[in-house]
Each structure stands twice: as C-alpha cells, then as structure tokens.
Design an enzyme around this catalytic site. Structure first.
Site, PDB file in Angstrom:
ATOM      1  CD  GLU A  98     -50.100  53.606  34.727  1.00 57.64           C
ATOM      2  OE1 GLU A  98     -49.130  53.095  35.312  1.00 57.64           O
ATOM      3  OE2 GLU A  98     -51.253  53.151  34.816  1.00 57.64           O
ATOM      4  CG  ASP A 102     -52.388  45.563  28.944  1.00 61.48           C
ATOM      5  OD1 ASP A 102     -51.973  45.174  27.844  1.00 61.48           O
ATOM      6  OD2 ASP A 102     -52.940  44.809  29.759  1.00 61.48           O
ATOM      7  CG  PHE A 151     -47.921  39.421  32.529  1.00 60.54           C
ATOM      8  CD1 PHE A 151     -49.005  40.286  32.514  1.00 60.54           C
ATOM      9  CD2 PHE A 151     -47.238  39.230  33.723  1.00 60.54           C
ATOM     10  CE1 PHE A 151     -49.418  40.937  33.676  1.00 60.54           C
ATOM     11  CE2 PHE A 151     -47.643  39.870  34.886  1.00 60.54           C
ATOM     12  CZ  PHE A 151     -48.738  40.731  34.856  1.00 60.54           C
ATOM     13  CB  VAL A 152     -42.954  42.583  31.047  1.00 58.08           C
ATOM     14  CG1 VAL A 152     -42.588  42.041  29.671  1.00 58.08           C
ATOM     15  CG2 VAL A 152     -43.839  43.824  30.913  1.00 58.08           C
ATOM     16  CG  ASP A 158     -47.969  43.822  40.248  1.00 55.58           C
ATOM     17  OD1 ASP A 158     -48.261  44.688  39.386  1.00 55.58           O
ATOM     18  OD2 ASP A 158     -48.840  43.147  40.841  1.00 55.58           O
TER      19      ASP A 158
HETATM   20  P1  IMP Z   1     -54.813  48.872  31.394  1.00 57.78           P
HETATM   21  O1  IMP Z   1     -55.990  49.538  32.011  1.00 57.78           O
HETATM   22  O2  IMP Z   1     -55.195  47.545  30.786  1.00 57.78           O
HETATM   23  O3  IMP Z   1     -54.044  49.732  30.421  1.00 57.78           O
HETATM   24  O4  IMP Z   1     -53.900  48.451  32.614  1.00 57.78           O
HETATM   25  C1  IMP Z   1     -52.695  49.014  32.910  1.00 57.78           C
HETATM   26  C2  IMP Z   1     -52.210  48.378  34.189  1.00 57.78           C
HETATM   27  O5  IMP Z   1     -52.243  46.949  34.068  1.00 57.78           O
HETATM   28  C3  IMP Z   1     -50.772  48.716  34.468  1.00 57.78           C
HETATM   29  O6  IMP Z   1     -50.638  49.875  35.251  1.00 57.78           O
HETATM   30  C4  IMP Z   1     -50.283  47.470  35.166  1.00 57.78           C
HETATM   31  O7  IMP Z   1     -50.510  47.554  36.543  1.00 57.78           O
HETATM   32  C5  IMP Z   1     -51.110  46.338  34.606  1.00 57.78           C
HETATM   33  N1  IMP Z   1     -50.409  45.594  33.523  1.00 57.78           N
HETATM   34  C6  IMP Z   1     -50.721  45.529  32.218  1.00 57.78           C
HETATM   35  N2  IMP Z   1     -49.859  44.765  31.523  1.00 57.78           N
HETATM   36  C7  IMP Z   1     -48.944  44.337  32.430  1.00 57.78           C
HETATM   37  C8  IMP Z   1     -47.768  43.500  32.332  1.00 57.78           C
HETATM   38  O8  IMP Z   1     -47.344  43.003  31.271  1.00 57.78           O
HETATM   39  N3  IMP Z   1     -47.108  43.296  33.502  1.00 57.78           N
HETATM   40  C9  IMP Z   1     -47.499  43.817  34.691  1.00 57.78           C
HETATM   41  N4  IMP Z   1     -48.582  44.610  34.817  1.00 57.78           N
HETATM   42  C10 IMP Z   1     -49.307  44.850  33.705  1.00 57.78           C
HETATM   43 MG    MG Z   2     -50.191  45.983  38.455  1.00 62.44          MG
END
Ligand code: IMP
Ligand code: MG
Length: 179
Positions: A98, A102, A151-152, A158
C-alpha cells in the site's frame, strides 16, 4: 505542478534508501518462499515497482483496485472492488503493498477479504503510515515512514488523481484543495 507543493516531506533519496531496506527485510523473511505481492491501485504502483526490484527471492505480483475515496481527501467509508485479483490466493503467502495507511478502513476490509479467501499468510507493507487518523485496527508488518497528519502527494499518491508522477513526497498547499 510543483508550484502546488508547500514542502518536500520525503526526498527521492530518502525514499530510495527506505525501499532498499524494506526489500532486503522482505527478502530475508521470505527465503525459500514465493510471496505474492498485491499492489493496491493506483497509489502503490510507484512503490511496488521500486520495491519488487529490491526483492531477491522469487515472487509473483498482482493488482487490485478498491475505492474508499472519491475525488476528495476524506474517506467515504464505502469500500468497493473496482478490479479484482487474477490470482487464486489459496495457501499463498500474500504481501499487500500500500502507499499509505490512513484511517485503515480500506485495508481492514481488504485484509479480511483476503483472509476469507484462504491465503496462507498475509502481511502488510505500507510506505507511509499516518497513525493519528486511524479508525480501524490494522497491524503493519513493514512500514516505510510514520508521518504526521498532513495531506501528501507524489510517488504514486494523488489528489484528485493528479501529482502521482512527482518523484518525491510533498505536502500539498492547502489552498489547492480548499477551493
Ligand atoms: P484509509 O482507508 O483511510 O486508510 O485510506 C487509505 C487511502 O486513502 C490511501 O490508499 C490513499 O489513496 C488515500 N490517502 C490517505 N491519506 C492520503 C494522503 O495524505 N495523500 C494521498 N492519499 C491519501
Ligand atoms: Mg488515492
């Protein structure tokens, strides 16, 4: 494109060094095995491409695409499979690759699904981990960098499907996503 970046968080050199380290750990841990690397599209393609070339044991690769985010920055909580695996994972030693962990909602769903399909073992390799925003309990086996809640973008990551081609990881200027 670069004018939208507030600051570089992780340089190309720093990422490269970490990917080499992760690849060597994985190579040691999977000696005598043939792991199946599953890249979660699209964010992890750049990481996957670099990581697999640092792995010195035989491995297979596959791709899966799930959506939990729309065009924005917050998780919708809905996980949909947009592209499924081509591989039968029964009994396989799976490593999920991955870009960023997040809230963990996407991965906790995905890991359960892979378990239910009868994988022999499942480990998680994530380049970035943002623990501040964790909602679901997800165990990381191989982690590149723990980063603060910013946010990166870049190196595959992306915002609204852009910036994936930046070679480094940078913090996006807030004005880019606030308007
Ligand atoms: P989660 O289900 O919240 O853990 O989401 C993970 C997904 O959210 C990642 O695979 C990314 O596509 C997106 N994501 C989370 N934080 C960031 C960020 O800081 N920059 C870009 N995409 C992010
Ligand atoms: Mg994404």
């Amino acid at each position: 494109m670069t004018e939208d970046i507030k600051e570089i968080m992780l340089t190309e050199a720093k990422i490269k060094e970490k990917v080499v380290e992760l690849g060597s750990r994985i190579s040691k841990d999977y000696e005598g095995k043939v792991p199946l690397l599953i890249s979660i599209l699209k964010g992890s393609v750049v990481f996957m491409a670099d990581l697999m070339r640092e792995i010195t044991v035989h491995c297979d690769i596959d791709f899966m695409s799930v959506s939990s985010y729309g065009k924005g920055r917050k998780t919708s909580g809905v996980v949909r499979i947009l592209k499924d695996l081509d591989t039968d994972i029964t009994g396989r030693d799976v490593i999920v690759v991955e870009d960023i962990l997040d809230s963990g909602m996407t991965l906790s769903y995905l890991l359960e699904l892979l378990k239910a399909r009868g994988a022999g073992s499942i480990r998680l390799c994530t380049l970035l981990d943002k623990p501040d925003r964790r909602v679901a309990d997800v165990k990381v086996d191989y982690c590149g960098f723990v980063i603060p809640d910013e946010f990166v973008v870049g190196y595959g990551l992306d915002y609204a499907d852009r910036y994936r081609n930046l070679p480094y990881i940078g913090v996006l200027k807030p004005e880019v996503y606030s308007n």
